[in-house]
Design a protein around this motif. Structure first.
Motif, mmCIF file in Angstrom:
data_model
loop_
_atom_site.group_PDB
_atom_site.id
_atom_site.type_symbol
_atom_site.label_atom_id
_atom_site.label_comp_id
_atom_site.label_asym_id
_atom_site.label_seq_id
_atom_site.Cartn_x
_atom_site.Cartn_y
_atom_site.Cartn_z
ATOM 1 N N PHE A 84 9.546 -10.908 -3.213
ATOM 2 C CA PHE A 84 9.596 -9.768 -2.303
ATOM 3 C C PHE A 84 8.564 -8.772 -2.795
ATOM 4 O O PHE A 84 8.592 -8.362 -3.956
ATOM 5 N N ILE A 85 7.651 -8.390 -1.917
ATOM 6 C CA ILE A 85 6.604 -7.440 -2.271
ATOM 7 C C ILE A 85 6.657 -6.311 -1.254
ATOM 8 O O ILE A 85 6.554 -6.546 -0.050
ATOM 9 N N ALA A 86 6.835 -5.098 -1.721
ATOM 10 C CA ALA A 86 6.940 -3.948 -0.825
ATOM 11 C C ALA A 86 5.656 -3.132 -0.862
ATOM 12 O O ALA A 86 5.127 -2.858 -1.930
ATOM 13 N N VAL A 87 5.168 -2.806 0.315
ATOM 14 C CA VAL A 87 4.011 -1.920 0.450
ATOM 15 C C VAL A 87 4.301 -0.956 1.596
ATOM 16 O O VAL A 87 5.172 -1.214 2.420
ATOM 17 N N GLY A 88 3.564 0.118 1.659
ATOM 18 C CA GLY A 88 3.735 1.082 2.740
ATOM 19 C C GLY A 88 3.216 0.535 4.058
ATOM 20 O O GLY A 88 2.361 -0.360 4.099
ATOM 21 N N THR A 89 3.712 1.083 5.138
ATOM 22 C CA THR A 89 3.362 0.640 6.485
ATOM 23 C C THR A 89 1.866 0.606 6.726
ATOM 24 O O THR A 89 1.345 -0.310 7.355
ATOM 25 N N GLY A 90 1.141 1.588 6.215
ATOM 26 C CA GLY A 90 -0.294 1.658 6.437
ATOM 27 C C GLY A 90 -1.060 0.468 5.903
ATOM 28 O O GLY A 90 -2.185 0.205 6.320
ATOM 29 N N HIS A 91 -0.444 -0.284 5.014
ATOM 30 C CA HIS A 91 -1.095 -1.465 4.445
ATOM 31 C C HIS A 91 -0.808 -2.730 5.245
ATOM 32 O O HIS A 91 -1.389 -3.776 4.983
ATOM 33 N N LEU A 92 0.086 -2.625 6.224
ATOM 34 C CA LEU A 92 0.476 -3.796 7.011
ATOM 35 C C LEU A 92 -0.018 -3.743 8.453
ATOM 36 O O LEU A 92 0.299 -4.617 9.255
ATOM 37 N N VAL A 93 -0.781 -2.709 8.776
ATOM 38 C CA VAL A 93 -1.326 -2.556 10.133
ATOM 39 C C VAL A 93 -2.809 -2.230 10.043
ATOM 40 O O VAL A 93 -3.300 -1.805 9.002
ATOM 41 N N GLY A 94 -3.507 -2.458 11.137
ATOM 42 C CA GLY A 94 -4.927 -2.146 11.166
ATOM 43 C C GLY A 94 -5.786 -3.351 10.812
ATOM 44 O O GLY A 94 -5.289 -4.391 10.384
ATOM 45 N N PRO A 95 -7.086 -3.216 10.978
ATOM 46 C CA PRO A 95 -8.000 -4.359 10.823
ATOM 47 C C PRO A 95 -8.145 -4.870 9.393
ATOM 48 O O PRO A 95 -8.526 -6.022 9.193
ATOM 49 N N ASP A 96 -7.825 -4.064 8.404
ATOM 50 C CA ASP A 96 -7.978 -4.475 7.005
ATOM 51 C C ASP A 96 -6.638 -4.680 6.307
ATOM 52 O O ASP A 96 -6.560 -4.673 5.084
#
Length: 114
Positions: A84-96
């Motif tokens: 399980f790896i948690a990251v903020g939403t901004g890292h899971l959306v967008g082109p990069d």
């Protein structure tokens, strides 16, 4: 800390100026998250960071996503099992987003819908 102090100061001043609208933005983010609307999340989070400062976007989003993806790839190669790896939403959306960076390393990630 990787940005010049003058850039950090400008970003802080802009953040303080935008604080008055924080509740509106948070409401939009929560509603987009509940709907699974990744395009709205990308517009609200990623585009705002990129528009505010391309250098901040590079450091905060792109560099982190590339680094995390390499770490995830190494972990998957060396340690069997489920993680399980948690990251903020901004890292899971967008082109990069992280998923794109993983794909470039030959790892296919699939979004699960509830």
């Amino acid at each position: 800390s990787q940005l010049p102090e003058s850039v950090q100061l400008k970003l802080l001043q802009k953040s303080l100026h935008e604080y008055a609208h924080a509740d509106t933005m948070l409401t939009r983010l929560v509603h987009a998250w509940k709907r699974g609307d990744t395009k709205a999340l990308a517009r609200t989070i990623v585009k705002q960071i990129k528009d505010r400062s391309p250098r901040l976007y590079q450091v905060l989003i792109l560099d982190r996503n590339k680094n995390w993806s390499r770490q995830i790839a190494r972990l998957m190669e060396t340690a069997p099992g489920t993680f399980f790896i948690a990251v903020g939403t901004g890292h899971l959306v967008g082109p990069d987003r992280v998923q794109v960076q993983l794909h470039e390393l030959g790892i296919h990630a699939t979004r699960l819908n509830p």
